[in-house]
Design a protein around this motif. Sequence first.
Motif, mmCIF file in Angstrom:
data_model
loop_
_atom_site.group_PDB
_atom_site.id
_atom_site.type_symbol
_atom_site.label_atom_id
_atom_site.label_comp_id
_atom_site.label_asym_id
_atom_site.label_seq_id
_atom_site.Cartn_x
_atom_site.Cartn_y
_atom_site.Cartn_z
ATOM 1 N N ARG A 148 1.004 -1.215 -0.103
ATOM 2 C CA ARG A 148 -0.137 0.090 0.045
ATOM 3 C C ARG A 148 1.033 1.202 0.034
ATOM 4 O O ARG A 148 0.692 2.261 -0.516
ATOM 5 C CB ARG A 148 -0.918 -0.052 1.030
ATOM 6 C CG ARG A 148 -1.857 -0.945 1.190
ATOM 7 C CD ARG A 148 -2.664 -1.432 2.575
ATOM 8 N NE ARG A 148 -3.287 -0.455 3.044
ATOM 9 C CZ ARG A 148 -3.822 -0.360 4.391
ATOM 10 N NH1 ARG A 148 -3.658 -1.331 5.145
ATOM 11 N NH2 ARG A 148 -4.322 0.789 4.941
ATOM 12 N N THR A 151 2.436 1.556 -3.345
ATOM 13 C CA THR A 151 1.468 2.313 -4.244
ATOM 14 C C THR A 151 1.455 3.762 -4.208
ATOM 15 O O THR A 151 1.485 4.470 -5.224
ATOM 16 C CB THR A 151 0.209 1.836 -4.112
ATOM 17 O OG1 THR A 151 0.304 0.025 -4.681
ATOM 18 C CG2 THR A 151 -0.805 1.912 -5.377
ATOM 19 N N HIS A 165 -11.552 2.912 -7.242
ATOM 20 C CA HIS A 165 -11.426 2.273 -5.964
ATOM 21 C C HIS A 165 -11.145 0.567 -6.384
ATOM 22 O O HIS A 165 -10.434 0.142 -5.847
ATOM 23 C CB HIS A 165 -13.017 2.556 -5.449
ATOM 24 C CG HIS A 165 -12.825 3.831 -4.780
ATOM 25 N ND1 HIS A 165 -12.142 4.414 -3.841
ATOM 26 C CD2 HIS A 165 -13.999 4.637 -5.238
ATOM 27 C CE1 HIS A 165 -12.465 5.602 -3.820
ATOM 28 N NE2 HIS A 165 -13.523 5.840 -4.404
ATOM 29 N N ASP A 166 -11.947 0.071 -7.421
ATOM 30 C CA ASP A 166 -11.757 -1.041 -7.563
ATOM 31 C C ASP A 166 -10.488 -1.430 -8.277
ATOM 32 O O ASP A 166 -9.737 -2.788 -8.033
ATOM 33 C CB ASP A 166 -12.901 -1.562 -8.540
ATOM 34 C CG ASP A 166 -14.232 -1.760 -7.860
ATOM 35 O OD1 ASP A 166 -14.267 -1.627 -6.833
ATOM 36 O OD2 ASP A 166 -15.431 -1.683 -8.797
ATOM 37 N N ALA A 169 -7.919 -1.588 -5.657
ATOM 38 C CA ALA A 169 -8.047 -2.805 -4.867
ATOM 39 C C ALA A 169 -7.269 -3.896 -5.541
ATOM 40 O O ALA A 169 -6.500 -4.796 -4.894
ATOM 41 C CB ALA A 169 -9.291 -2.979 -4.508
ATOM 42 N N ARG A 170 -7.603 -3.960 -6.986
ATOM 43 C CA ARG A 170 -6.943 -5.073 -7.812
ATOM 44 C C ARG A 170 -5.380 -4.815 -7.873
ATOM 45 O O ARG A 170 -4.747 -5.832 -7.860
ATOM 46 C CB ARG A 170 -7.484 -5.055 -9.250
ATOM 47 C CG ARG A 170 -8.840 -5.469 -9.072
ATOM 48 C CD ARG A 170 -9.480 -6.043 -10.557
ATOM 49 N NE ARG A 170 -9.342 -4.674 -11.460
ATOM 50 C CZ ARG A 170 -10.657 -3.778 -11.556
ATOM 51 N NH1 ARG A 170 -11.742 -4.069 -10.942
ATOM 52 N NH2 ARG A 170 -10.524 -2.977 -12.447
ATOM 53 N N SER A 171 -4.805 -3.559 -7.942
ATOM 54 C CA SER A 171 -3.500 -3.545 -7.958
ATOM 55 C C SER A 171 -2.509 -4.175 -6.938
ATOM 56 O O SER A 171 -1.591 -4.620 -6.967
ATOM 57 C CB SER A 171 -3.232 -1.972 -8.291
ATOM 58 O OG SER A 171 -3.358 -1.371 -7.091
ATOM 59 N N LEU A 172 -3.357 -4.048 -5.758
ATOM 60 C CA LEU A 172 -2.798 -4.508 -4.716
ATOM 61 C C LEU A 172 -2.806 -5.873 -4.398
ATOM 62 O O LEU A 172 -2.135 -6.838 -3.614
ATOM 63 C CB LEU A 172 -3.401 -3.911 -3.138
ATOM 64 C CG LEU A 172 -3.290 -2.386 -3.160
ATOM 65 C CD1 LEU A 172 -4.183 -2.081 -2.039
ATOM 66 C CD2 LEU A 172 -1.899 -1.836 -2.930
ATOM 67 N N GLU A 173 -3.423 -6.886 -5.249
ATOM 68 C CA GLU A 173 -3.394 -8.230 -5.445
ATOM 69 C C GLU A 173 -2.066 -8.732 -6.167
ATOM 70 O O GLU A 173 -1.774 -9.817 -6.357
ATOM 71 C CB GLU A 173 -4.623 -8.690 -6.099
ATOM 72 C CG GLU A 173 -5.955 -8.265 -5.203
ATOM 73 C CD GLU A 173 -7.296 -8.667 -5.748
ATOM 74 O OE1 GLU A 173 -7.146 -9.375 -7.079
ATOM 75 O OE2 GLU A 173 -8.296 -8.408 -5.406
#
Length: 264
Positions: A148, A151, A165-166, A169-173
């Motif tokens: 986090r 990023t 937002h979505d 969140a996907r980038s953190l996966e």
Amino acid sequence: MPVVPTTDGSVHYEADGHGPGLVLVHGVGGDADKAFGHVVHRFGDDRTVVRPNLSGSGRTTDGGGELTVDLLAGQVAAAARAAADGPVDLFGFSMGGAVAAATAATRPELVRRLVLVGAIADMSGPRARFNFELWRDLAAADFGLFKRFATLQGFSPEVVDGFGHDGLARSLEDEWPPGVARQIDLAARIDIRGLLPRIQAPTLVIGLGGDQMAPVGQSRLLHAGIAGSRLVELDGDGHMDWFVRPDDIVKLTREFLGGGGNGC
């Protein structure tokens, strides 16, 4: 994916296209595909694009000791010699820029031209050391928290908002390579200032004006230390913006590599 042996392990790399060799060198947390998969097609029409995985990434192996710039430069050279005929152009991003510069300094016969993007040269200063020590501590304590922070620090505010937002969140996966801790440790110790005067290859240095990971002062340091180099600063770009909007860097790189002289 091919593998070439080294004195203390082996280098795992990718190679695509045909023609003169272009070797792309990734930085901390990257690998052959993650760092450059989005731009291979932009270069592979007239070049053999070689992407080595440095120690800590892919299936590259070494003796297991502390990473050094010299070790990684040897891995770059091994992949370049295995995959391309004759001298190659080198493109180094972030810590990979320091490794590419060291390769050019210590193996001048191997390198035709050199491009350094958001590269680091000297991490001995208070801010740089503080930053990478924070990376190390966050990664050890809570890798999700480190991702986090990376990023927020790596992308410009415009790009982060553009994820939505979505998308954010996907980038953190995204998966990070298992050896990233060793790469962070090396980045915190890098100081290649003494090698810069030995670089003979025509060099393009691209600094990113909004870079918090490798502040543009690092690019200016590289430019000052490499005789005859050209410096271009891209205002506002964050360190990792290149992953989502690479056009300016690709254009500058293609123009420089396709031209004669050092592009000054």
